[in-house]
Motif scaffolding. Structure first.
Motif, mmCIF file in Angstrom:
data_model
loop_
_atom_site.group_PDB
_atom_site.id
_atom_site.type_symbol
_atom_site.label_atom_id
_atom_site.label_comp_id
_atom_site.label_asym_id
_atom_site.label_seq_id
_atom_site.Cartn_x
_atom_site.Cartn_y
_atom_site.Cartn_z
ATOM 1 N N GLU A 202 40.198 30.440 43.726
ATOM 2 C CA GLU A 202 40.563 30.592 42.324
ATOM 3 C C GLU A 202 39.889 31.793 41.669
ATOM 4 O OE1 GLU A 202 42.604 28.998 38.830
ATOM 5 O OE2 GLU A 202 42.821 28.878 40.988
ATOM 6 N N SER A 203 38.811 32.285 42.270
ATOM 7 C CA SER A 203 37.990 33.293 41.600
ATOM 8 C C SER A 203 38.727 34.616 41.397
ATOM 9 C CB SER A 203 36.690 33.520 42.371
ATOM 10 O OG SER A 203 36.954 33.998 43.668
ATOM 11 N N LYS A 204 39.570 35.025 42.349
ATOM 12 C CA LYS A 204 40.295 36.290 42.192
ATOM 13 C C LYS A 204 41.257 36.230 41.013
ATOM 14 C CE LYS A 204 40.068 37.963 46.968
ATOM 15 N NZ LYS A 204 40.848 38.385 48.163
ATOM 16 N N ARG A 205 41.935 35.093 40.860
ATOM 17 C CA ARG A 205 42.863 34.960 39.740
ATOM 18 C C ARG A 205 42.113 34.947 38.410
ATOM 19 N NH1 ARG A 205 45.011 31.775 36.165
ATOM 20 N NH2 ARG A 205 43.517 30.122 36.623
ATOM 21 N N LEU A 209 42.401 37.518 35.293
ATOM 22 C CA LEU A 209 42.626 37.046 33.926
ATOM 23 C C LEU A 209 41.546 37.577 32.988
ATOM 24 C CD1 LEU A 209 44.110 35.137 31.913
ATOM 25 C CD2 LEU A 209 42.544 33.325 32.664
ATOM 26 N N LEU A 210 40.306 37.555 33.440
ATOM 27 C CA LEU A 210 39.192 38.032 32.628
ATOM 28 C C LEU A 210 39.354 39.510 32.288
ATOM 29 C CD1 LEU A 210 36.302 37.481 31.467
ATOM 30 C CD2 LEU A 210 35.417 38.197 33.700
ATOM 31 N N GLY A 216 40.434 43.607 28.561
ATOM 32 C CA GLY A 216 41.491 44.560 28.267
ATOM 33 C C GLY A 216 42.376 44.183 27.100
ATOM 34 N N ASP A 217 41.977 43.195 26.317
ATOM 35 C CA ASP A 217 42.803 42.796 25.179
ATOM 36 C C ASP A 217 42.913 43.943 24.178
ATOM 37 O OD1 ASP A 217 43.027 41.528 22.274
ATOM 38 O OD2 ASP A 217 43.886 40.105 23.698
#
Length: 382
Positions: A202-205, A209-210, A216-217
């Motif tokens: 799960e860490s790559k996804r 997302l982070l 990058g928001d």
């Protein structure tokens, strides 16, 4: 549209009450608004549309339990397994919104960059001041994550993401598991997720997302400290003095994802000290009190930074009283970026509410902080 409608129908500004993650949503709205209207109109709009803002149980610097929810699952009393809870939590785009972060690290000023010709597609530049590297634990009571990594041959299997992570990996011995520790900064900047990507699918996804939706928001990197909004009146309300989780020890469970990590120990803050789940005293930087069972005191009390240079403090019992038990301190000096703790007595069987209110403040801007002993987000008082 809601604020405009309320102003038109009622003829006056609104009261905003935000609870928990709702405070993060309100912060994002304010930052978005700042980029949508001319600078000179921003303060005017706030004065006309918002009379007061009530921040209730706000995780200003994040919440430690979001780490547990991400790695091993947090059921919150629901009749589901922790693995199912983990899958559900990590499926939300907002799951990282309450991740703990350092009070010493900030992003670039998107507001001035926008009006000086920058574009919203630019990523925020994340910078930490020297205090981040001089202090322990990113200003938190302790390292938030201590995780046991299975040992394999060769360092090349371990991602190199920062000097801190490199130092962690350098202690690996073949055949023995290695325990790595991560601060709030190393969680919010992605160092932690990068470090475990070979051991957790799960860490790559989550790292993607982070980086895309938070760092990058186009409006705001929410994993940065929040300055006081320019609203006329702000009331910050939260519970204190309850046993609150501030750190975890994880180890491989031997089971497949999503149950591949188990919690082997928990660090709590309570009554100005840190204790493990087994009851042992833990070294660290505990605050003068603890949080509200869900969010640590360090995060809840960040809004004390919004108080002015002199503060009036009043402490009174929460139950009905005749006024004889009230304690008052006037014009208490408040140092910038420092906590403020009253020199007042406590009866061990009495729950108090302590009010901190500006004695001196910016004209037209008032800040108040209310601390409720043993108050939690589930308390009817909230």
């Amino acid at each position: 549209l809601t604020f405009e409608t309320a102003l038109k129908l009622r003829g006056g500004p609104s009261l905003v009450l935000a609870h928990s993650l709702g405070n993060n949503v309100f912060r994002y709205f304010l930052e978005w608004l700042k980029l949508e209207i001319p600078p000179k109109q921003y303060i005017k709009w706030l004065d006309e549309h918002i009379h007061a803002y009530f921040a209730v149980g706000s995780p200003f610097l994040g919440a430690t339990q979001s780490v547990k929810a991400t790695l091993s699952g947090e059921t919150s009393g629901l009749p589901v397994s922790e693995g199912t809870a983990r899958l559900m939590f990590n499926s939300f785009g907002s799951s990282l919104w309450m991740m703990p972060f350092s009070k010493y690290c900030r992003a670039d000023n998107k507001y001035w960059k926008h009006f000086s010709g920058g574009t919203r597609k630019d990523h925020h530049i994340h910078q930490c001041d020297e205090q981040e590297f001089r202090s322990n634990y990113s200003g938190w009571p302790t390292n938030l994550i201590n995780i046991e990594i299975p040992s394999i041959r060769g360092l090349e299997a371990y991602p190199s993401v920062s000097e801190v992570a490199h130092n962690n990996f350098s202690s690996i011995e073949c055949g023995l598991p290695t325990q790595l520790s991560f601060s709030a900064r190393e969680i919010s900047d992605g160092t932690f997720f990068k470090a475990i990507e070979d051991y957790d699918p799960e860490s790559k996804r989550l790292l993607h997302l982070l980086e895309k939706s938070y760092h990058g928001d186009p409006v705001l990197n929410p994993l940065t400290p929040w300055d006081r909004p320019p609203i006329k009146n702000i009331f910050c309300i939260y519970g204190i003095d309850s046993k609150t989780e501030v750190g975890y020890y994880f180890a491989p469970s031997g089971k497949p994802y999503p149950d591949n990590w188990i919690i082997t120990d928990v660090i709590y803050e309570i009554e100005g000290s840190l204790f493990s789940r087994s009851g042992n005293l833990v070294e660290g930087n505990p605050g003068p009190t603890s949080g509200d069972e869900t969010v640590p005191y360090h995060s809840l009390s960040w809004c004390k930074n919004w108080l002015g240079p002199k503060v009036n403090i009043t402490r009174a019992p929460q139950s009905e009283h005749d006024g004889s038990d009230m304690q008052v301190e006037l014009n208490v000096e408040h140092q910038e970026e420092a906590d403020i703790v009253p020199n007042m007595t406590r009866s061990p069987r009495v729950k108090y509410i302590t009010y901190y209110e500006d004695s001196e403040s910016i004209p037209g801007r008032k800040t108040a902080v209310w601390e409720l002993d043993k108050g939690t987000l589930l308390d009817p008082q909230f």
